[in-house]
Design a protein around this motif. Sequence first.
Motif, PDB file in Angstrom:
ATOM      1  N   GLY A 150      28.914  22.084  29.276  1.00 17.67           N
ATOM      2  CA  GLY A 150      28.998  23.342  28.546  1.00 17.67           C
ATOM      3  C   GLY A 150      30.219  24.145  28.937  1.00 17.67           C
ATOM      4  N   ASP A 151      30.190  25.432  28.561  1.00 19.24           N
ATOM      5  CA  ASP A 151      31.333  26.298  28.832  1.00 19.24           C
ATOM      6  C   ASP A 151      31.407  26.673  30.299  1.00 19.24           C
ATOM      7  N   TYR A 152      32.554  27.242  30.642  1.00 17.85           N
ATOM      8  CA  TYR A 152      32.736  27.717  32.007  1.00 17.85           C
ATOM      9  C   TYR A 152      31.877  28.960  32.246  1.00 17.85           C
ATOM     10  N   ILE A 153      31.605  29.181  33.516  1.00 17.33           N
ATOM     11  CA  ILE A 153      30.985  30.427  33.940  1.00 17.33           C
ATOM     12  C   ILE A 153      31.980  31.137  34.847  1.00 17.33           C
ATOM     13  N   ASP A 154      32.516  32.255  34.392  1.00 18.09           N
ATOM     14  CA  ASP A 154      33.530  32.986  35.141  1.00 18.09           C
ATOM     15  C   ASP A 154      32.893  34.158  35.872  1.00 18.09           C
ATOM     16  N   THR A 155      33.276  34.295  37.126  1.00 18.97           N
ATOM     17  CA  THR A 155      32.813  35.413  37.946  1.00 18.97           C
ATOM     18  C   THR A 155      34.038  36.110  38.526  1.00 18.97           C
ATOM     19  N   ILE A 156      34.152  37.412  38.334  1.00 19.86           N
ATOM     20  CA  ILE A 156      35.272  38.189  38.856  1.00 19.86           C
ATOM     21  C   ILE A 156      34.803  38.935  40.102  1.00 19.86           C
ATOM     22  N   LEU A 157      35.429  38.653  41.227  1.00 17.07           N
ATOM     23  CA  LEU A 157      35.070  39.313  42.474  1.00 17.07           C
ATOM     24  C   LEU A 157      35.671  40.714  42.526  1.00 17.07           C
ATOM     25  N   GLN A 158      35.291  41.470  43.560  1.00 14.54           N
ATOM     26  CA  GLN A 158      35.763  42.847  43.680  1.00 14.54           C
ATOM     27  C   GLN A 158      37.278  42.931  43.855  1.00 14.54           C
ATOM     28  N   ASP A 159      37.862  41.935  44.504  1.00 15.14           N
ATOM     29  CA  ASP A 159      39.315  41.951  44.700  1.00 15.14           C
ATOM     30  C   ASP A 159      40.074  41.406  43.506  1.00 15.14           C
ATOM     31  N   GLY A 160      39.362  41.111  42.405  1.00 12.87           N
ATOM     32  CA  GLY A 160      40.017  40.620  41.195  1.00 12.87           C
ATOM     33  C   GLY A 160      40.113  39.116  41.108  1.00 12.87           C
ATOM     34  N   THR A 161      39.654  38.391  42.120  1.00 15.32           N
ATOM     35  CA  THR A 161      39.721  36.937  42.102  1.00 15.32           C
ATOM     36  C   THR A 161      38.738  36.369  41.087  1.00 15.32           C
ATOM     37  N   ARG A 162      39.213  35.397  40.311  1.00 13.93           N
ATOM     38  CA  ARG A 162      38.366  34.753  39.311  1.00 13.93           C
ATOM     39  C   ARG A 162      37.788  33.461  39.903  1.00 13.93           C
ATOM     40  N   ILE A 163      36.471  33.307  39.811  1.00 12.43           N
ATOM     41  CA  ILE A 163      35.805  32.077  40.220  1.00 12.43           C
ATOM     42  C   ILE A 163      35.252  31.420  38.961  1.00 12.43           C
ATOM     43  N   ARG A 164      35.779  30.246  38.658  1.00 18.49           N
ATOM     44  CA  ARG A 164      35.355  29.516  37.457  1.00 18.49           C
ATOM     45  C   ARG A 164      34.466  28.351  37.880  1.00 18.49           C
ATOM     46  N   THR A 165      33.302  28.224  37.235  1.00 20.36           N
ATOM     47  CA  THR A 165      32.306  27.225  37.623  1.00 20.36           C
ATOM     48  C   THR A 165      32.021  26.287  36.460  1.00 20.36           C
ATOM     49  N   LYS A 166      31.948  24.986  36.784  1.00 18.19           N
ATOM     50  CA  LYS A 166      31.557  23.952  35.803  1.00 18.19           C
ATOM     51  C   LYS A 166      30.521  23.059  36.471  1.00 18.19           C
ATOM     52  N   TYR A 167      29.405  22.790  35.767  1.00 20.95           N
ATOM     53  CA  TYR A 167      28.285  22.030  36.335  1.00 20.95           C
ATOM     54  C   TYR A 167      28.319  20.568  35.904  1.00 20.95           C
ATOM     55  N   LEU A 168      27.895  19.704  36.839  1.00 25.38           N
ATOM     56  CA  LEU A 168      27.628  18.292  36.550  1.00 25.38           C
ATOM     57  C   LEU A 168      26.114  18.108  36.645  1.00 25.38           C
TER      58      LEU A 168
END
Length: 605
Positions: A328-346
């Motif tokens: 499926g699509d990515y899951i993006d999480t933006i941390l407090q410092d502006g860092t983007r965490i992109r998650t993809k599941y298997l």
Amino acid sequence: MGQALNIDLHSDSKYTPEYLADMELSHPPKETLRLPMTPVLKQTFLRNMETPYSVTAIPSKLESRYRTVPCKESCLECGVHYEATISSEGQPVFMDCPFCVQTHDNDHGYNFTWYKNDSTTSFSMERHARVYSDGRMIKFVPARLEDSGFYDCIARNSVNCSKKSVHLIIYKNDDGLCYNKEQSYLQTLYAPNDKVVCTGISYFKDKNVKIKWYKDCKPLNDSRFQTIEFNLVATNLTVDDKGFYTCEISFEYDGKIYNISNTINMTVKVIIPEPSPVIINPTNGSIEAELGSNFSLPCNVSCRWCDVNWWINYTLPELYSSRYIKGGDYIDTILQDGTRIRTKYLRNTDVKKEDYDQIFICLAKTSKMATRVYVSLKPPDTILRRCLIGIFTVFGLVIILTEVMYKIFKIEIVLCYRKYCLPLTYKGVSDGKLYDGYVIYPKSNKPIMAHMNIFVLKMMPEVLEKQCGYKLFIFGRDELPGEAKANLIDEIIKQSRRVLIILIKKEAGNLFDDGFEQDVALYNALIHNKDKVILIEAENIKDYTSMPESIKYIKEKRGAIRWTGDVTDRALSANTKFWKNVRYQMPPIPSSQGEMLLRVKPYKM
């Protein structure tokens, strides 16, 4: 204007009777006709020759003032040239006639005529004029503000005729400056290395001229900027290097020096490299998954923008097996410092045995860089397996620790074994040797010999013979007078379990000043019994190059024991480090202890 032109009216004449009739002449046309000048000029010059013909005969006096005007209406209109010519007032301007790409390849066989705007009067070809036509070019020497405008260039030969306009802009520099901000060329340079191009002076590229550069009207003196041809090559650029850069050339024309300059409004951009994506988890390795279970494995990536996908042996999971669900699509999480965490599941709905043999790849990539992590599946550890792993781990650590301890305390362990264990297993079988050690030492007049004699004749017998029970043959103490030296050495070495050689620095001459070295028997015995030889350095000997080959060979194979030169009572103890090293290399059982093992009291460690 009373002059007349002779017009040829033969069959090939350019002026037809019909054309002459349009002039409303009072006489009918004949084969040769003299026409008044005024009607001819009126029809040919002012009406721009509506026919594609030209005058075939013009009085020579008129040639310098008037030129035959081509027919504008019959030429191909090519519009305005895309690039305007820009210059400041007072500078020479050489403007080239641009060809129409569709009709011309070169200027061979073409005649060029220049006009300003819609004027019907072409420019003079006289070089002394301030503005004149010079072949394909029109030259302004120098240019004035009123010269600004559009100039038409007509290129004609026997086949083609084209017309193109060129825009000329003459400006005045801003007050107090050497340039006009609105008329400067815009250039953007990219850090750290780029170049400024001096535009608008292409005519002079093949001329032998020098170029000078100015920044904000001040001479540019910066080692980071180097002039190469008409370019200013810059290194280590920063945003502070922006400004107005003026290139100036000087050249001579008709005996007069002229300066031509152009200004570039330069800005600097610093390109921030795109960071490489960082895979936070998983890491390279294996992950436990029970057979028949379903699992969901996330791939978390830190990036500004990236594409994240799972692969199974470089195949998309949903194409590899139907048991794998599309992530499926990515899951993006933006941390407090502006860092983007992109998650993809298997995701896998049913783990099979074949899944344990596959390589799962999490691939994160940007437009320029890529990062990947390799993961495999394994069955969960059982209690028995964990116990076996722990046992073998402990066993391996014990072996490693034992080996390290043995290397550190090897001498103490061996001596302790000889003292307490070896006498219990000794069978009392004699090897037929008479001596435990044969001692050879040099004799010379060097100051160290006083300590040498104490060491050899007092300390060695005290420690090795009295305390340890070894039986020594010391040359110079135990030989009988009159015995042959060579035969004695060979025979004693054969009857000895060890050969102890005391070494000193060899500064000149033989190692043994009394002639020992010359005995061939000594060398033969050393080579054939190298495992029995113990080298003891009475001095700190760093260089063995001048030593006998047999000594160097034994030193390389077995090393040497260094005596510190201590002759105090403390040095007479068999438990000092030096004597322990000597005892370690001596025979395990002294000959006296072997003969009377039950009656000899073991010495203290």
